[in-house]
Design an enzyme around this catalytic site. Sequence first.
Site, PDB file in Angstrom:
ATOM      1  N   GLU A 112       0.824  -1.208   0.000  1.00 31.53           N
ATOM      2  CA  GLU A 112       0.000   0.000   0.000  1.00 31.53           C
ATOM      3  C   GLU A 112       0.860   1.260   0.000  1.00 31.53           C
ATOM      4  OE1 GLU A 112      -4.168  -0.973   2.050  1.00 31.53           O
ATOM      5  OE2 GLU A 112      -2.459  -1.525   3.309  1.00 31.53           O
ATOM      6  N   GLU A 132      -4.563  -9.749   3.276  1.00 33.16           N
ATOM      7  CA  GLU A 132      -5.390  -9.532   4.464  1.00 33.16           C
ATOM      8  C   GLU A 132      -6.629 -10.410   4.487  1.00 33.16           C
ATOM      9  OE1 GLU A 132      -2.958  -5.771   3.986  1.00 33.16           O
ATOM     10  OE2 GLU A 132      -3.908  -7.266   2.680  1.00 33.16           O
TER      11      GLU A 132
END
Length: 258
Positions: A112, A132
Amino acid sequence: MALLIDVANHVATITLNRPEALNSIDPETRAELRGAWRRIKEDDNIRVAVLTGAGEKAFCTGSDLKKTMPPKESFAQQSFGQASSDHLLADLDTDKPLICAINGYAMGGGLELALACDIRIASENAQFALSEVRLGSIPGAGGTQRLPRAIGTSNAMLMLLTGDRVDAAEALRIGLVSKVVPQAELLPAALAIAARIAGNAPLSVRAIKRLVHSGLDMPLPAAIDAERYVFGLLRDTEDRIEGRKAFQEKRSPVYRGR
């Protein structure tokens, strides 16, 4: 220091410096990153920044789960009751270009971070994942939004919903990175790109970045109108005149950002 910052020739090199922990983000690193983003925005001597990780194994593997405890505040308190955010990408809103040199693993929040940069190049041993979903969670620092914008919906869905890793060759094929180089050449390659950008007119560089990002959320006619307006703003700047003079005189321009 969890974060190293070096500035030379208008280029800031920011190095995540926890190789023993695969450059994962602990609270101290998070705080230092926020300070680095603010410095990039406020320091006129910095025109471009390169973000990388120390060591040969990892760029960044996201949050250091051993040192990152659940917050004491409720989400409502975090959202509305604090003067500033401790979000991983807080204070990263800058018109100055950010280049990410990805050496090794870029996982979770590490990917990210890379996605929040404007240009991404990778070493041949780089691997990427937003896993995730395998842990009953979702990316929380822009991954579900930036990844589809970077590589398209289908490729992003494949990564996000499976949590699978992508190697450097596949990352290049799907457009997640712009270039793949041998690891020893990674930082020199990133700095060479940064130097070429830093040598251009600063106001033009920043205007282009702002137009690209804002234009993605506009209808095309409105985005083109914005481009024409910014073209007019830059038309009479000292740097534009200097660029034309330098071209006529067959010399390198000296830009001052005005």
